[in-house]
Each structure stands twice: as structure tokens, then as C-alpha cells.
Design an enzyme around this catalytic site. Structure first.
Site, PDB file in Angstrom:
ATOM      1  N   LYS A   1      55.689  25.356  31.806  1.00 19.87           N
ATOM      2  CA  LYS A   1      54.253  25.457  32.092  1.00 19.87           C
ATOM      3  C   LYS A   1      53.980  26.420  33.246  1.00 19.87           C
ATOM      4  O   LYS A   1      53.113  27.289  33.140  1.00 19.87           O
ATOM      5  CB  LYS A   1      53.707  24.069  32.402  1.00 19.87           C
ATOM      6  CG  LYS A   1      52.210  24.052  32.655  1.00 19.87           C
ATOM      7  CD  LYS A   1      51.673  22.660  32.814  1.00 19.87           C
ATOM      8  CE  LYS A   1      52.118  21.979  34.082  1.00 19.87           C
ATOM      9  NZ  LYS A   1      53.445  21.388  34.108  1.00 19.87           N
TER      10      LYS A   1
ATOM     11  N   THR B   1      55.952  28.744  34.375  1.00 22.98           N
ATOM     12  CA  THR B   1      56.372  30.071  33.916  1.00 22.98           C
ATOM     13  C   THR B   1      55.255  30.725  33.109  1.00 22.98           C
ATOM     14  O   THR B   1      54.964  31.921  33.268  1.00 22.98           O
ATOM     15  CB  THR B   1      57.647  29.949  33.054  1.00 22.98           C
ATOM     16  OG1 THR B   1      58.662  29.291  33.807  1.00 22.98           O
ATOM     17  CG2 THR B   1      58.157  31.313  32.617  1.00 22.98           C
TER      18      THR B   1
ATOM     19  N   ARG C   1      50.833  24.986  42.617  1.00 25.03           N
ATOM     20  CA  ARG C   1      51.173  24.058  43.695  1.00 25.03           C
ATOM     21  C   ARG C   1      52.439  24.501  44.424  1.00 25.03           C
ATOM     22  O   ARG C   1      53.252  25.254  43.906  1.00 25.03           O
ATOM     23  CB  ARG C   1      51.399  22.652  43.121  1.00 25.03           C
ATOM     24  CG  ARG C   1      50.165  22.011  42.551  1.00 25.03           C
ATOM     25  CD  ARG C   1      50.507  20.703  41.863  1.00 25.03           C
ATOM     26  NE  ARG C   1      51.373  20.911  40.704  1.00 25.03           N
ATOM     27  CZ  ARG C   1      52.067  19.952  40.108  1.00 25.03           C
ATOM     28  NH1 ARG C   1      52.031  18.718  40.572  1.00 25.03           N
ATOM     29  NH2 ARG C   1      52.802  20.218  39.053  1.00 25.03           N
TER      30      ARG C   1
ATOM     31  N   LYS D   1      64.441  18.017  38.798  1.00 26.30           N
ATOM     32  CA  LYS D   1      63.508  18.971  38.193  1.00 26.30           C
ATOM     33  C   LYS D   1      63.837  20.420  38.549  1.00 26.30           C
ATOM     34  O   LYS D   1      63.633  21.346  37.771  1.00 26.30           O
ATOM     35  CB  LYS D   1      62.074  18.635  38.617  1.00 26.30           C
ATOM     36  CG  LYS D   1      61.003  19.505  37.974  1.00 26.30           C
ATOM     37  CD  LYS D   1      59.620  19.005  38.355  1.00 26.30           C
ATOM     38  CE  LYS D   1      58.527  19.875  37.746  1.00 26.30           C
ATOM     39  NZ  LYS D   1      58.436  21.192  38.393  1.00 26.30           N
TER      40      LYS D   1
ATOM     41  N   ALA E   1      51.807  14.882  39.733  1.00 28.67           N
ATOM     42  CA  ALA E   1      50.854  14.557  38.672  1.00 28.67           C
ATOM     43  C   ALA E   1      51.103  13.183  38.064  1.00 28.67           C
ATOM     44  O   ALA E   1      50.203  12.620  37.450  1.00 28.67           O
ATOM     45  CB  ALA E   1      50.898  15.611  37.579  1.00 28.67           C
TER      46      ALA E   1
ATOM     47  N   PHE F   1      52.706  18.336  34.659  1.00 27.20           N
ATOM     48  CA  PHE F   1      53.221  17.595  33.512  1.00 27.20           C
ATOM     49  C   PHE F   1      52.349  17.801  32.272  1.00 27.20           C
ATOM     50  O   PHE F   1      51.712  18.842  32.123  1.00 27.20           O
ATOM     51  CB  PHE F   1      53.408  16.115  33.850  1.00 27.20           C
ATOM     52  CG  PHE F   1      54.438  15.867  34.917  1.00 27.20           C
ATOM     53  CD1 PHE F   1      55.722  16.382  34.789  1.00 27.20           C
ATOM     54  CD2 PHE F   1      54.141  15.131  36.052  1.00 27.20           C
ATOM     55  CE1 PHE F   1      56.687  16.161  35.769  1.00 27.20           C
ATOM     56  CE2 PHE F   1      55.101  14.904  37.039  1.00 27.20           C
ATOM     57  CZ  PHE F   1      56.365  15.418  36.880  1.00 27.20           C
TER      58      PHE F   1
ATOM     59  N   PHE G   1      62.059  30.550  22.997  1.00 27.78           N
ATOM     60  CA  PHE G   1      63.480  30.424  23.319  1.00 27.78           C
ATOM     61  C   PHE G   1      64.273  31.216  22.276  1.00 27.78           C
ATOM     62  O   PHE G   1      63.850  31.314  21.126  1.00 27.78           O
ATOM     63  CB  PHE G   1      63.918  28.958  23.307  1.00 27.78           C
ATOM     64  CG  PHE G   1      63.589  28.197  24.558  1.00 27.78           C
ATOM     65  CD1 PHE G   1      64.586  27.773  25.425  1.00 27.78           C
ATOM     66  CD2 PHE G   1      62.266  27.893  24.885  1.00 27.78           C
ATOM     67  CE1 PHE G   1      64.280  27.058  26.577  1.00 27.78           C
ATOM     68  CE2 PHE G   1      61.954  27.188  26.030  1.00 27.78           C
ATOM     69  CZ  PHE G   1      62.966  26.765  26.881  1.00 27.78           C
TER      70      PHE G   1
ATOM     71  N   TRP H   1      59.119  34.917  29.607  1.00 29.66           N
ATOM     72  CA  TRP H   1      60.332  34.576  30.357  1.00 29.66           C
ATOM     73  C   TRP H   1      61.311  35.746  30.326  1.00 29.66           C
ATOM     74  O   TRP H   1      61.912  36.089  31.342  1.00 29.66           O
ATOM     75  CB  TRP H   1      60.988  33.325  29.756  1.00 29.66           C
ATOM     76  CG  TRP H   1      62.167  32.834  30.565  1.00 29.66           C
ATOM     77  CD1 TRP H   1      62.155  31.951  31.592  1.00 29.66           C
ATOM     78  CD2 TRP H   1      63.543  33.228  30.393  1.00 29.66           C
ATOM     79  NE1 TRP H   1      63.428  31.757  32.086  1.00 29.66           N
ATOM     80  CE2 TRP H   1      64.300  32.533  31.368  1.00 29.66           C
ATOM     81  CE3 TRP H   1      64.206  34.095  29.526  1.00 29.66           C
ATOM     82  CZ2 TRP H   1      65.670  32.688  31.495  1.00 29.66           C
ATOM     83  CZ3 TRP H   1      65.583  34.255  29.648  1.00 29.66           C
ATOM     84  CH2 TRP H   1      66.298  33.548  30.635  1.00 29.66           C
TER      85      TRP H   1
END
Length: 559
Positions: free
Chosen positions: A74, A76, A97, A108, A276, A304, A384, A412
Site C-alpha cells: 500500500k 509503495t 505516516r 512488519k 490503524a 492496513f 509481482f 515497484w
């Protein structure tokens, strides 16, 4: 795949511009910057005040499906979309954030994006950054110290020591501090009582900083914090023990938003960091509203999945700050859809179109939910290398059937060039003026009904159950004049239910509320559901075990 660089290697090789040059893109003169080295700076409150009266840019929210071990990306995508909008000639700013040390050293990892869609300096952002979290921790614990000191020196406020609700905080995952006994050791150390620690990102002080408009608003909100109750059960506030002024002093610099840059040297505000799943999960109102005065498009994220982050963004942040989002992007991956469709993590590399289609029920639920707020939606398929054309087409077809277009994104691996299509479609959607935003419940709805509304309309649960005394506590909050506050649900991020193992789009379940807490300063009531913890623990093999300094002084293993 051996030659694929890690996020930290990509970030370290980036060609950074001096932060004054990044600020110049937004019309921020050097005298309005408080530099922290050459690559990050705070923007002064004086400059922010000078922006009043300027028109606002379009606000775009990036949210996601429920997180899985497969990864969604998210942040990214948020960073990539900001770069993509700048690439197509739009004036765009990213707002995200700050990272907590807890998940950074836990499971994480970092929180600055990934691949070629990152905010830099990555190491600084994921560690101490500009000291905001330390200031919040200090302000929170100053209040705790003043509270215990007040009791020690005669307890003028007649505080019932059995009803002290203000705990301490630490920006670390440490399960051993969840429940503690303080003031042991006899008369010189005070009155023993049970207490505990939460993680800093769950602190009401963090939420207050992120929801305050300016320093005056900050100090007023700090003063409204409920820290304990008297014998007659009336609330004791931070201002009652004269703590609000000193707390505001500690937070004076932390209140000013941090300006950094993306890998492509576009501006990004990184400020505040409430979790979150146990807090409201959005960056600061000051950063967001400042960015909206400086750019045509502001891309921000909510933590999230959309059932937590987006719901709180809409029902808490937008409500409190008067924001009206123009568009929403839901991030999904083929891999996450497979996991929601029942595929084990080790089998995600094998094509399974049927599992993707089954798992898309989770995506579909989030699309429907965002629609309830009146905000138009696009789906970003974060690519991906293992994804197949048939699997990608399955996600696109499912989204189309739900009335939302899905766009394949390769940011990415390719940076802004890989997300140009989404950027064009997001700009068109935001400019289309089709948003008709409103929260899903009114201010005047009773607190219990607000919880039930979220459970039934967002989680699709059948009922809410409560621990003994919770309903009484809600009624007490209501009678004390807090019934008009929104509700902040503290729940597992992994599922629409309170069971983190239930993937997909379950319905008809029961959501159990274990505890409720009043955050009068922040302006919401927290409902703690299931087994969620406000002080997380470290996993069996924490990330910290793989982080170290190399002989050249560089950090290795951070992400």
C-alpha cells in the site's frame, strides 16, 4: 532473481536533492524550513499559517485489501502514484505516516515504500527520523509522572487510585510491560497500583498531535485528556493537574510536519504515525491540509485494509478536519487474492486462477464498503513477477463486475513509469467531481449504535457482544457529553472478523468488544475487540535479529 536489489540498497544508491530544492518545488522558501541535515526538514508553523485562504487540491486516499503474508504494497503504491502524477505533469505531494520502531524491529519491517517507489532517507525514516515519536513518548510519560506525583503529594483532586486510566508508553514491542505494578518499595516511592504500557503509536497524545490544527488546538486537546476518576466517579483531566502546558512545550517542534523526498525527488510529507488496528491510522491533519494548499493532488494512505484504515480515515479524520476525498485507490495483489482463496504461502508461485477468483471476494467487499462513503474507486494491482496474465485478468474481470476498474501497476520495479496509467485514471476520476462523501453514521448517533453500524455495515457482522461493564461504560461516556464522538475500532487487521485466521469475506459473525477507552482529547472512543493488544509483542524470530551495522558503517537488514 539474485541481482534484485533490496529496498535499502536502492534507497542508499538514490540521487538525493538538497531538501531546500525539494521545498522550492512547492514554493516553500528556505527561511521557512527547519533543516535536519541536508535531506529532511520541518516546515514552520508561520509558513503554514500564511497558506490560509488558498484553494485546496484534490485529496486521494490509497487503501488496500486485508493484509496477508503475501504482501500488498500500500505505501509503495502511495509513493508510486505520487511520482506517477508528477510524471504526467501534475503537481502532486505524497503524505504518509512515520514508522514505529515496534514493527520495524518486530515483523512488519519499514514503512517508507519499496523497490523504486520509496520515500528517502529510508534509514532515518524507519529509525529516529526527526525525533517526533520520542517527543510524543516523553509528553505522554510526563503526564503519567505528574499524575503519580500529584497523588504522592496529597492528592488534591481526590483521585481514586483504583481508577487511574492513564498508562505509560514505549515505542517498542514489549509484551512484558503490558501489565505492571508501579510504586513498589515503600513510602518514598508512592502508592502501589496496577498499571501498564502501551506502544507509543497507540498513545492518545499521538492521536491528538495527528488531529490538531495548530499549537493552540494541540494544548487545548491535551488538557481534555481523561487521566483518572475521583471517588465520586467524576473524570480528572490533564489540565486539572496543570500538565497540558508542559506537554505542549515538549511537542512544539513535533507538531511541525516533516518534508522529505521520493526516489524521484518529488516532495513528501511524513508526519505522525498512529497504528490503524489500535488507533486511527492516518498521518497528521496538519501535513495533509498543508499539502492540499501546496499541490493540485495529494496522495495519502490509511493503514492496513479498508475495513480499518479507510473507515477511520473517513469517519474520524475527514469528519474532524472537514476533508472531502475526491477518489480512492484500493491496492490488491494476485498473491493476496490467492491467499484469500485458500492457497498456502509456499504455493503462491503456481498459477491458480480459481483461487484468485475466490479470493477476490475480499477485494469486492472493500469496493462495496468504499462506495458506502460516496467516494469513487479504482483498483491498483501491484504487480509481482510470479503473476500470470490469466490471474491478472481474473482480478480485472472481478473488479469490473463490481463496477470498479483495475489497473496493473509496475511501480515497484519501474518507478513512476510503471504506474503512469493509474496516475492518468486517478487524476481523471478526481477531476470528474463524482465524489459525494459522507461518513456512515451521524455525530448524534449513540456510541453503541455507532459500534453496531461499523460492525454490520463494514465488517458484515451479525451482532456485537460486550464484556460485562462495557455497555455501562459507554452509557457513562454518553451521559458525560461524549456521545457525539466517533468510534475508533481496535481490531485485527487480517480479517473482517476478530479472528485473524478467517480470510476472504466472511459475514454473519459476532464481534466481541472487550474494553472501551475514552480519548476525550483526541475526540473519539476506542472499542477494543477480540484479542487485539495495545502493546504488541515480538515474534519468535524478530526482524531485529537480522539488523546490524556492516564494517563500512552502513545499516544492513533493515528492509
Amino acid at each position: 532473481m539474485a541481482d534484485v536489489k533490496s529496498d535499502i540498497e536502492i534507497a542508499r544508491a538514490a540521487s538525493k536533492r538538497p531538501i531546500r530544492e525539494v521545498a522550492e518545488k512547492l514554493g516553500i522558501a528556505e527561511e521557512h524550513l527547519i533543516p535536519y541535515g541536508h535531506d529532511k526538514a520541518k516546515v514552520t508553523a508561520e509558513f503554514i499559517r500564511s497558506l490560509e485562504g488558498r484553494p485546496d487540491g484534490k485529496l486521494i486516499l490509497v487503501t488496500a485489501v486485508n493484509p496477508t503474508p503475501a504482501g500488498e504494497g500500500k505505501t509503495t503504491t502511495t509513493v508510486g502514484l505520487g511520482d506517477g502524477l508528477n510524471r504526467i505533469g501534475k503537481r502532486a505531494v505524497v503524505c504518509i505516516r512515520e514508522a514505529s520502531l515496534g514493527p520495524c524491529f518486530g515483523v512488519k519491517g519499514g514503512a517508507a515504500g519499496g523497490g523504486y517507489a520509496q520515500v528517502i532517507p529510508m534509514e532515518d525514516m524507519n529509525l529516529h527520523f526527526t525525533g517526533d515519536f520520542h517527543a510524543i513518548t516523553s509528553a505522554h510519560n510526563l503526564l503519567a509522572a505528574l499524575l503519580d506525583n500529584h497523588i504522592y503529594w496529597g492528592n488534591e483532586q481526590k483521585i481514586d487510585t483504583r481508577r487511574v486510566v492513564w498508562r505509560r508508553v514505549l515505542d517498542m514491542n514489549d509484551r512484558s510491560l503490558r501489565e505492571i505494578v508501579t510504586s513498589l518499595g515503600g513510602v518514598p516511592n508512592g502508592y502501589p497500583r496496577e498499571s501498564g504500557f502501551d506502544i507509543t503509536v497507540a498513545s492518545e497524545v499521538m492521536a491528538i498531535l495527528c488531529l490538531s490544527r495548530d499549537l493552540k488546538d494541540l494544548e487545548e486537546r491535551l488538557g481534555r485528556i481523561v487521566i483518572a476518576y475521583r471517588v465520586d466517579k467524576s473524570p480528572v483531566l490533564a489540565r486539572d493537574i496543570k500538565a497540558d502546558g508542559a506537554m505542549a512545550v515538549l511537542l512544539k517542534d513535533a507538531m511541525q510536519p516533516n518534508l522529505v523526498q521520493t526516489l524521484e525527488n518529488n516532495p513528501a510529507f511524513v508526519h505522525g504515525g498512529p497504528f490503524a488496528n489500535i488507533a486511527h491510522g492516518c498521518n497528521s491533519v496538519v501535513a495533509t491540509t498543508t499539502a492540499m494548499k501546496l499541490a493540485d493532488y495529494v496522495v495519502t494512505e490509511a493503514g492496513f485494509g479498508a475495513d480499518l484504515g479507510a473507515e477511520k480515515f473517513f469517519d474520524i479524520k475527514c469528519r474532524k478536519a472537514g476533508l472531502k476525498p475526491a477518489a480512492c485507490v484500493i491496492v490488491a495483489t494476485v498473491r493476496a487474492m490467492k491467499m484469500n482463496g485458500g492457497v498456502a504461502k509456499e504455493d503462491l508461485g503456481t498459477e491458480d486462477v480459481a483461487a484468485v477468483t475466490r479470493g477476490c471476494a475480499n477485494l469486492g467487499r472493500h469496493i462495496e464498503n468504499i462506495g458506502q462513503f460516496g467516494v469513487p474507486v479504482l483498483v491498483a494491482i501491484n504487480h509481482f513477477s510470479s503473476d500470470t496474465e490469466a490471474e491478472i485478468d481474473a482480478v480485472k474481470s472481478y473488479a469490473a463486475a463490481m463496477g470498479a476498474e483495475a489497473v496493473l501497476c509496475r511501480h515497484w520495479a519501474q518507478g513512476s513509469a510503471g504506474i503512469e496509467e493509474l496516475a492518468r485514471k486517478v487524476a481523471a476520476l478526481a477531476d470528474g467531481g463524482t465524489a459525494d462523501f459522507s461518513p456512515i453514521y451521524p455525530d448524534e448517533m449513540p456510541l453503541l449504535e455507532k459500534i453496531e453500524t461499523i460492525v454490520k455495515r463494514i465488517y458484515r457482522g451479525a451482532a456485537v457482544t460486550m464484556e460485562k461493564g462495557v455497555a455501562t461504560q459507554l452509557a457513562q461516556f454518553q451521559s458525560q457529553g461524549h456521545g457525539n464522538l466517533p468510534v475508533c475500532m481496535a481490531k485485527t487487521q487480517y480479517s473482517f472478523t476478530t479472528d485473524p485466521t478467517r480470510r476472504g469475506a466472511p459475514d454473519g459473525h459476532v464481534v466481541h468488544v472487550r474494553e472501551v477507552r475514552l480519548s476525550a482529547g483526541a475526540g473519539f472512543v476506542v472499542a477494543i475487540c477480540g484479542e487485539i493488544m495495545t502493546m504488541p509483542g515480538l515474534p519468535r524470530s524478530p526482524s531485529a535479529e537480522r539488523i546490524h551495522l556492516g564494517p563500512e558503517g552502513h545499516i544492513h537488514g533493515l528492509f
